[in-house]
Design a protein around this motif. Sequence first.
Motif, PDB file in Angstrom:
ATOM      1  N   ASP A 253      75.981  77.166  69.139  1.00 47.60           N
ATOM      2  CA  ASP A 253      75.745  77.522  67.732  1.00 47.60           C
ATOM      3  C   ASP A 253      74.293  77.242  67.352  1.00 47.60           C
ATOM      4  O   ASP A 253      73.640  78.056  66.690  1.00 47.60           O
ATOM      5  CB  ASP A 253      76.680  76.724  66.812  1.00 47.60           C
ATOM      6  CG  ASP A 253      78.115  77.233  66.833  1.00 47.60           C
ATOM      7  OD1 ASP A 253      78.308  78.452  66.858  1.00 47.60           O
ATOM      8  OD2 ASP A 253      79.031  76.391  66.824  1.00 47.60           O
ATOM      9  N   PHE A 254      73.784  76.080  67.776  1.00 48.74           N
ATOM     10  CA  PHE A 254      72.398  75.734  67.465  1.00 48.74           C
ATOM     11  C   PHE A 254      71.424  76.632  68.224  1.00 48.74           C
ATOM     12  O   PHE A 254      70.432  77.116  67.655  1.00 48.74           O
ATOM     13  CB  PHE A 254      72.125  74.261  67.785  1.00 48.74           C
ATOM     14  CG  PHE A 254      72.516  73.325  66.676  1.00 48.74           C
ATOM     15  CD1 PHE A 254      71.650  73.079  65.621  1.00 48.74           C
ATOM     16  CD2 PHE A 254      73.756  72.704  66.673  1.00 48.74           C
ATOM     17  CE1 PHE A 254      72.003  72.224  64.588  1.00 48.74           C
ATOM     18  CE2 PHE A 254      74.132  71.851  65.640  1.00 48.74           C
ATOM     19  CZ  PHE A 254      73.250  71.607  64.591  1.00 48.74           C
ATOM     20  N   ALA A 255      71.687  76.875  69.508  1.00 49.37           N
ATOM     21  CA  ALA A 255      70.802  77.742  70.288  1.00 49.37           C
ATOM     22  C   ALA A 255      70.762  79.145  69.678  1.00 49.37           C
ATOM     23  O   ALA A 255      69.686  79.750  69.534  1.00 49.37           O
ATOM     24  CB  ALA A 255      71.285  77.804  71.739  1.00 49.37           C
TER      25      ALA A 255
ATOM     26  N   ARG B  99      68.011  83.227  66.501  1.00 46.56           N
ATOM     27  CA  ARG B  99      68.111  84.137  65.352  1.00 46.56           C
ATOM     28  C   ARG B  99      66.891  84.009  64.444  1.00 46.56           C
ATOM     29  O   ARG B  99      66.353  85.018  63.973  1.00 46.56           O
ATOM     30  CB  ARG B  99      69.393  83.831  64.572  1.00 46.56           C
ATOM     31  CG  ARG B  99      69.598  84.663  63.317  1.00 46.56           C
ATOM     32  CD  ARG B  99      70.963  84.381  62.693  1.00 46.56           C
ATOM     33  NE  ARG B  99      71.125  85.128  61.457  1.00 46.56           N
ATOM     34  CZ  ARG B  99      70.850  84.649  60.239  1.00 46.56           C
ATOM     35  NH1 ARG B  99      70.422  83.411  60.107  1.00 46.56           N
ATOM     36  NH2 ARG B  99      71.019  85.407  59.172  1.00 46.56           N
ATOM     37  N   VAL B 100      66.443  82.788  64.191  1.00 47.78           N
ATOM     38  CA  VAL B 100      65.276  82.568  63.340  1.00 47.78           C
ATOM     39  C   VAL B 100      64.028  83.198  63.954  1.00 47.78           C
ATOM     40  O   VAL B 100      63.219  83.817  63.259  1.00 47.78           O
ATOM     41  CB  VAL B 100      65.050  81.060  63.094  1.00 47.78           C
ATOM     42  CG1 VAL B 100      63.666  80.800  62.498  1.00 47.78           C
ATOM     43  CG2 VAL B 100      66.129  80.509  62.176  1.00 47.78           C
TER      44      VAL B 100
ATOM     45  N   GLN C 247      61.362  87.810  74.771  1.00 46.52           N
ATOM     46  CA  GLN C 247      62.714  88.072  74.295  1.00 46.52           C
ATOM     47  C   GLN C 247      63.333  86.799  73.704  1.00 46.52           C
ATOM     48  O   GLN C 247      63.002  85.686  74.125  1.00 46.52           O
ATOM     49  CB  GLN C 247      63.585  88.581  75.436  1.00 46.52           C
ATOM     50  CG  GLN C 247      63.154  89.921  75.993  1.00 46.52           C
ATOM     51  CD  GLN C 247      63.152  91.004  74.935  1.00 46.52           C
ATOM     52  OE1 GLN C 247      64.138  91.187  74.214  1.00 46.52           O
ATOM     53  NE2 GLN C 247      62.026  91.725  74.832  1.00 46.52           N
ATOM     54  N   PRO C 248      64.257  86.924  72.724  1.00 47.16           N
ATOM     55  CA  PRO C 248      64.922  85.747  72.170  1.00 47.16           C
ATOM     56  C   PRO C 248      65.539  84.845  73.237  1.00 47.16           C
ATOM     57  O   PRO C 248      65.561  83.614  73.090  1.00 47.16           O
ATOM     58  CB  PRO C 248      65.990  86.347  71.252  1.00 47.16           C
ATOM     59  CG  PRO C 248      65.384  87.647  70.802  1.00 47.16           C
ATOM     60  CD  PRO C 248      64.639  88.155  72.000  1.00 47.16           C
ATOM     61  N   ALA C 249      66.001  85.455  74.328  1.00 45.15           N
ATOM     62  CA  ALA C 249      66.601  84.670  75.410  1.00 45.15           C
ATOM     63  C   ALA C 249      65.589  83.751  76.089  1.00 45.15           C
ATOM     64  O   ALA C 249      65.970  82.790  76.771  1.00 45.15           O
ATOM     65  CB  ALA C 249      67.237  85.607  76.444  1.00 45.15           C
ATOM     66  N   ASP C 250      64.282  84.034  75.903  1.00 50.76           N
ATOM     67  CA  ASP C 250      63.236  83.220  76.517  1.00 50.76           C
ATOM     68  C   ASP C 250      62.912  81.964  75.713  1.00 50.76           C
ATOM     69  O   ASP C 250      62.120  81.126  76.160  1.00 50.76           O
ATOM     70  CB  ASP C 250      61.953  84.047  76.674  1.00 50.76           C
ATOM     71  CG  ASP C 250      62.137  85.242  77.593  1.00 50.76           C
ATOM     72  OD1 ASP C 250      62.921  85.130  78.556  1.00 50.76           O
ATOM     73  OD2 ASP C 250      61.505  86.296  77.337  1.00 50.76           O
TER      74      ASP C 250
ATOM     75  N   VAL D 176      73.873  78.045  61.925  1.00 50.98           N
ATOM     76  CA  VAL D 176      74.898  78.957  61.429  1.00 50.98           C
ATOM     77  C   VAL D 176      76.003  79.014  62.467  1.00 50.98           C
ATOM     78  O   VAL D 176      75.784  78.723  63.642  1.00 50.98           O
ATOM     79  CB  VAL D 176      74.347  80.378  61.178  1.00 50.98           C
ATOM     80  CG1 VAL D 176      73.358  80.372  60.034  1.00 50.98           C
ATOM     81  CG2 VAL D 176      73.712  80.959  62.434  1.00 50.98           C
ATOM     82  N   SER D 177      77.201  79.369  62.024  1.00 50.48           N
ATOM     83  CA  SER D 177      78.304  79.565  62.955  1.00 50.48           C
ATOM     84  C   SER D 177      78.101  80.896  63.669  1.00 50.48           C
ATOM     85  O   SER D 177      78.097  81.957  63.029  1.00 50.48           O
ATOM     86  CB  SER D 177      79.642  79.581  62.198  1.00 50.48           C
ATOM     87  OG  SER D 177      80.653  80.171  62.974  1.00 50.48           O
TER      88      SER D 177
END
Length: 532
Positions: free
Chosen positions: A108-110, A115-116, A144-147, A181-182
């Motif tokens: 959830d935190f990751a 997301r931010v 990328q967000p995954a990075d 966020v959930s």
Amino acid sequence: MAYRRFNLRAALLLGAVLVASSPALAEAVLHRGNAGEPQTLDQAHTSINIEEFILKDLYEGLTIYDATGKIVPGAAETWDLSDDGLTYTFKLRGDAKWSDGSPVTAEDFAFSFRRVEDPKTAAGYANILYPIKNAEKVNKGEAQPADLGVKAIDEKTLEITLERPTPFFLELLAHQTALPVSKASVEKNGADFVKPGIMVSNGAFKLVSHVPNDNLVVEKNSNYWDAANVKLDKVIFYPIDDQAASVRRFEAKEMDLVYNFSADQIDRLRGAYGDQVHVSPTLATYYYAFDTRQEPYSDVRVRQALSMAVDRDFLAKEIYSGSQIPAYSMVPPGIETYGEPAKADFSGLSQLDREDKAIALMKEAGYGEGGKPLDIEIRYHTNPNHERVATAIADMWKNTFGAKVSLVNLDVSSHYAYLQEGGKFNVARAGWVADYADAENFLALSLGSNKTFNYGHFQNPEFDGLMKKSYEETDPAARSKLLHEAETLLMKEQPVAPLLTQADLWLVSGRVQGWHDNAANQHLSRFLNVSE
């Protein structure tokens, strides 16, 4: 046996009557005045403290501020930091749950941090998490967000890798942008995840209702890990930006807390309510920004002259009744890692000498008496104190330069939305409260790359270069020196004119328990209680 059973039953019935009628078990409700309507309840888009006050009741970050303003564990029970200062490993509380009863997970935190930083989210405060590895690159579309340097090791273990050692990182994690966020709720509900009846939160309270410009109600979250120690059953936030109306409701005992009452009422209120009036020094700067994209505010001489002509002592003493301090630096005093801020070079002059120098600079720039006329529009958000400051400054500029000054005001949300979205202006009122106790937090507002909070669109490669070096410098003394050089340059250029070092003004009812004034201005409702 029958006799004993009869008496037991009678005793239980009597006990039930007593419990039902006991005032000690009446619903504990805190009525909070909140100085304006929140622009958003989405962590990724929050920017002002009237949103923060609500969001931190609804959600809990890895770290939080306690009642005295100190950083303590929040959703994370413990953490470890690697020897090189680059990797944090957080252990989430085993009993941390969302308001729907599902577990709060490391993912959830990751997910929240990704997301931010995802440019598609367009989070205005994404830079608060730039110390995380690759955060800035992700936010600028270069990765990328995954990075992003966040990883869920298991359900309750979160690893965060940083770009560089960041001494104030735990404070950043207590910022509203870092609230989780959930993942399940956002993926299911999209933008509607913020709505009453849909929102899933992990804080001490959950959202029950929201009537814009009227009230917002939160109730105790029974699934919160520390619910047993939350004494309030309900908190009602009232978004009132009319300070006189807020004070009237406080005096009528309709509100327990009032934030930012009119400073000219301090003496009267102290006479009537004594220690219920709180004037709390804080790490905050009240300033005016100049729109450097257009003339004459693109001319450093004009900016310097306008700033010099402002009598800060008058503002502090006459408008704020001595509750604020004249400011000549963007960074407020009181930051241990920084020391004495770098002030504008005119700070040591008398006000008369400043005005003489200001007139000469303005004449040199070709404006004022004998030159081009000065037509200045001051923008501010609705607030009697800000109106009085703007009116006073308009009079100072008229008397010193013969300027024609007009005033424009909007509600707080609209005012900041206009500035953050790049709206053009002449001069605009703004204020900055420290997100964390470090000079960088104030100086970074003027970075050329700061698209959200560099309201005047100031561009200066030398300033940006000094700030860049400060981010790369690991020696505290050398880093402080670079930041001082950057502030010296900023105060010479005056794209922002610091006016006052602020204090927070609160009215706190005598029925409120657990209140502590603190420089961080953090007052989570979970630490408060009310008594009749």
